[in-house]
Design a protein around this motif. Sequence first.
Motif, PDB file in Angstrom:
ATOM      1  N   GLY A 445       0.792  -1.226   0.000  1.00  0.00           N
ATOM      2  CA  GLY A 445       0.000   0.000   0.000  1.00  0.00           C
ATOM      3  C   GLY A 445       0.819   1.269   0.000  1.00  0.00           C
ATOM      4  N   LEU A 446       2.135   1.165   0.225  1.00  0.00           N
ATOM      5  CA  LEU A 446       2.981   2.364   0.203  1.00  0.00           C
ATOM      6  C   LEU A 446       2.961   3.053  -1.158  1.00  0.00           C
ATOM      7  CD1 LEU A 446       6.108   1.161   2.235  1.00  0.00           C
ATOM      8  CD2 LEU A 446       4.248   2.643   3.006  1.00  0.00           C
ATOM      9  N   ILE A 447       2.634   2.301  -2.212  1.00  0.00           N
ATOM     10  CA  ILE A 447       2.563   2.922  -3.543  1.00  0.00           C
ATOM     11  C   ILE A 447       1.523   4.030  -3.573  1.00  0.00           C
ATOM     12  CG2 ILE A 447       0.862   1.280  -4.435  1.00  0.00           C
ATOM     13  CD1 ILE A 447       2.183   1.465  -7.138  1.00  0.00           C
ATOM     14  N   PHE A 448       0.502   3.934  -2.719  1.00  0.00           N
ATOM     15  CA  PHE A 448      -0.560   4.941  -2.702  1.00  0.00           C
ATOM     16  C   PHE A 448      -0.169   6.181  -1.901  1.00  0.00           C
ATOM     17  CE2 PHE A 448      -2.664   0.718  -2.913  1.00  0.00           C
ATOM     18  CZ  PHE A 448      -3.106   0.808  -4.216  1.00  0.00           C
ATOM     19  N   THR A 449       0.988   6.147  -1.243  1.00  0.00           N
ATOM     20  CA  THR A 449       1.461   7.315  -0.502  1.00  0.00           C
ATOM     21  C   THR A 449       2.500   8.110  -1.289  1.00  0.00           C
ATOM     22  OG1 THR A 449       3.249   6.114   0.634  1.00  0.00           O
ATOM     23  CG2 THR A 449       1.065   6.077   1.665  1.00  0.00           C
ATOM     24  N   MET A 450       2.784   7.683  -2.508  1.00  0.00           N
ATOM     25  CA  MET A 450       3.695   8.442  -3.355  1.00  0.00           C
ATOM     26  C   MET A 450       2.963   9.631  -3.965  1.00  0.00           C
ATOM     27  SD  MET A 450       5.597   5.207  -5.215  1.00  0.00           S
ATOM     28  CE  MET A 450       6.886   6.178  -5.960  1.00  0.00           C
ATOM     29  N   GLU A 451       3.701  10.505  -4.644  1.00  0.00           N
ATOM     30  CA  GLU A 451       3.088  11.701  -5.223  1.00  0.00           C
ATOM     31  C   GLU A 451       2.071  11.338  -6.294  1.00  0.00           C
ATOM     32  OE1 GLU A 451       6.000  14.654  -6.389  1.00  0.00           O
ATOM     33  OE2 GLU A 451       7.230  14.188  -4.642  1.00  0.00           O
ATOM     34  N   ALA A 452       2.281  10.220  -6.975  1.00  0.00           N
ATOM     35  CA  ALA A 452       1.312   9.748  -7.968  1.00  0.00           C
ATOM     36  C   ALA A 452       0.382   8.697  -7.370  1.00  0.00           C
ATOM     37  CB  ALA A 452       2.033   9.166  -9.184  1.00  0.00           C
ATOM     38  N   GLY A 453       0.404   8.550  -6.051  1.00  0.00           N
ATOM     39  CA  GLY A 453      -0.361   7.498  -5.392  1.00  0.00           C
ATOM     40  C   GLY A 453      -1.854   7.605  -5.596  1.00  0.00           C
ATOM     41  N   ASN A 454      -2.379   8.828  -5.648  1.00  0.00           N
ATOM     42  CA  ASN A 454      -3.825   8.985  -5.821  1.00  0.00           C
ATOM     43  C   ASN A 454      -4.295   8.480  -7.180  1.00  0.00           C
ATOM     44  OD1 ASN A 454      -6.331  10.099  -4.597  1.00  0.00           O
ATOM     45  ND2 ASN A 454      -6.292  11.417  -6.415  1.00  0.00           N
ATOM     46  N   TYR A 455      -3.431   8.578  -8.188  1.00  0.00           N
ATOM     47  CA  TYR A 455      -3.793   8.049  -9.509  1.00  0.00           C
ATOM     48  C   TYR A 455      -3.860   6.526  -9.477  1.00  0.00           C
ATOM     49  CZ  TYR A 455      -2.331  12.792 -10.778  1.00  0.00           C
ATOM     50  OH  TYR A 455      -2.198  14.152 -10.851  1.00  0.00           O
ATOM     51  N   TRP A 456      -2.919   5.903  -8.761  1.00  0.00           N
ATOM     52  CA  TRP A 456      -2.961   4.449  -8.598  1.00  0.00           C
ATOM     53  C   TRP A 456      -4.167   4.038  -7.758  1.00  0.00           C
ATOM     54  CZ3 TRP A 456      -0.523   1.450 -11.709  1.00  0.00           C
ATOM     55  CH2 TRP A 456       0.697   1.838 -12.272  1.00  0.00           C
ATOM     56  N   ASN A 461      -9.459   1.471  -7.425  1.00  0.00           N
ATOM     57  CA  ASN A 461     -10.842   1.708  -7.039  1.00  0.00           C
ATOM     58  C   ASN A 461     -11.805   1.475  -8.204  1.00  0.00           C
ATOM     59  OD1 ASN A 461     -12.846   2.554  -5.118  1.00  0.00           O
ATOM     60  ND2 ASN A 461     -12.927   4.525  -6.148  1.00  0.00           N
ATOM     61  N   ASP A 462     -11.378   1.812  -9.412  1.00  0.00           N
ATOM     62  CA  ASP A 462     -12.260   1.717 -10.585  1.00  0.00           C
ATOM     63  C   ASP A 462     -12.255   0.337 -11.235  1.00  0.00           C
ATOM     64  OD1 ASP A 462     -12.972   4.362 -10.275  1.00  0.00           O
ATOM     65  OD2 ASP A 462     -11.509   5.119 -11.724  1.00  0.00           O
ATOM     66  N   TYR A 463     -11.123  -0.382 -11.167  1.00  0.00           N
ATOM     67  CA  TYR A 463     -10.989  -1.584 -11.992  1.00  0.00           C
ATOM     68  C   TYR A 463     -10.670  -2.873 -11.231  1.00  0.00           C
ATOM     69  CZ  TYR A 463     -10.700   2.037 -15.565  1.00  0.00           C
ATOM     70  OH  TYR A 463     -10.973   3.118 -16.363  1.00  0.00           O
ATOM     71  N   ALA A 464     -10.286  -2.794  -9.962  1.00  0.00           N
ATOM     72  CA  ALA A 464      -9.848  -4.006  -9.265  1.00  0.00           C
ATOM     73  C   ALA A 464     -10.991  -4.962  -8.946  1.00  0.00           C
ATOM     74  CB  ALA A 464      -9.104  -3.646  -7.973  1.00  0.00           C
TER      75      ALA A 464
END
Length: 592
Positions: A445-456, A461-464
């Motif tokens: 989940g750390l990927i969602f805390t990066m600057e581009a994390g909200n895009y991930w 949220n849309d496709y998983a």
Amino acid sequence: MEKSRPLWDNPLQFVFACISYAVGLGNVWRFPYLCQMYGGGGFLIPYFIMLVAEGMPLLYLELAVGQRMRQGSIGAWKIISPYLCGVGVASVVVSFFLSMYYNVINAWAFWYLFHSFQDPLPWATCPLNRNRTGYEEECEKTSPTQYFWYRQTLNISPSLEASGSLQWEQVLCLTLAWLVVYLCILRGTESTGKVVYVTASLPYCVLIIYLIRGLTLHGAVNGLVYMFTPKLEQLSNPKAWISAATQIFFSLGLGFGSLIAFASYNEPSNNCERHAIIVSLINSTTSIFASIVTFSIYGFKATFNYESCLNKVILLLMNTFDLEEGSLTADNLSEMKDYLMATHPREYAQLSPQLRNCSLEAELDTAVQGTGLAFIVYSEAIKNMEVPQLYSVLYFVMLLMLGIGSMLGNTAAILTPLTDSRAIATRFPKEVISGAVCFINCVIGLIFTMEAGNYWFDIFNDYAATLSLLLIVLVETIAVCYIYGIRRFEKDLYTMIGRKLNWYWKLMWAFASPLLIISLFVFYLTDYILTGTLQYQAWDATQGQLVTKDYPGYALAMIGLLVASSIMCIPLGALVTFIRKRLKRESVSTTA
């Protein structure tokens, strides 16, 4: 492996667990958006039809399967047919994806909660620039609430390609969020029984407080009138019916395996039919209740913005044309504009680019859902209330309770199949299994805390889950009705609850619900195909607004992987079972 003892101390605790899981953020931030988009009170007509035709029957089906088989999602479907083991695996994979990104919402809620004790609230005004000679340029181009969200919370990058670095404040909040979840499930799913009373009941207390406060706000009536005024022409819009079915489907948490996991710890004689009806009705009532609260705040926010717009226009006209104090009011603004345009055409023409068209209807029509509603619209309304710190704390505590309640269900869907496995349960204590699940999710989940994390976050949220869950529940329904056999399942239910299965349930399970799910599946598949290149909303700091961009190739590949990784579990599970049985038969015949 038969459960050694029931998890729940009493049936009420099980109902609280289901409510805590099913009643989540979607009730607060998606249902009001759908009402706004598809006809206000008119949207309730397709919504309740879908509740009767889809929501209650499928919820009852999952609760009955879990209670009868007394296994998690993998074990339960394996008992129904060994070839269906992949259905349970698919549910666990989807729940794992959901847990990876969903707890980031709790991290954001912690971040806002910690900042709610400041006076003034940090999103109430724009911060000063480095030279302290004015406000931050980006904030002046947007609004203080949007600036706090996009820059100070997310520190968002301009695009998905610019991934940026980890935001350590958000990393700490995410770690805290997972620590709280771990403490709630410390001894496996048994620990959730004590927590659900709080996570299920506290949000209602906060909503009641917000309802009382919301109804007393200036302009709240405008929002409620907007909500309950039905636009019946929307009933002919297929998207209104599709959205109603989708909202019912996802708000109840069908297909994730959480409901099966919860029901597997019930007493075999528990009346799961009654509980399915109760949970469904409470879930839908909560959506309407939350919408009343939301639209009262919508009305306050829209009225506040509308009147602020009018005051700015009046002040601008009075200063430009040197009008007397009180000669220009909101009531005569339109007439005075026409008069000034006729008497001072040149000056008025120069001023017209600065004159905004103030419209209450346009403010109410601004449709926002998801994080935009939770962290921007509500925050903007809160900052204009009396004692904003109090209402901010209450609101974000409510978000945390809703988020943590949903996380308990998500983690139960993962943990129950793991603890059902003899190979895992005999080697590791529950605390270690729970800790490992939380740790793995937190690290990924750390990927969602990066600057581009909200895009991930938006990608997950849309496709998983969308297409995957539809297929999972479709296979579940077909498996019970046509593989296990609806008559056999009817006998099992009679053994459990001592009552014959009503014709309504049989009709919905065998025909209506599968047809609805197939329709939804075809709609989403067609929609994805017709959309062409998938796009996302990126934040442009230079303009202070969102702009549309195409997803890069690797993001499209990730979207495909998210969808395929769960869906492919179903045929792969059947294929592996077939090969194993074939090899076993061959080995037996060779030995003979």
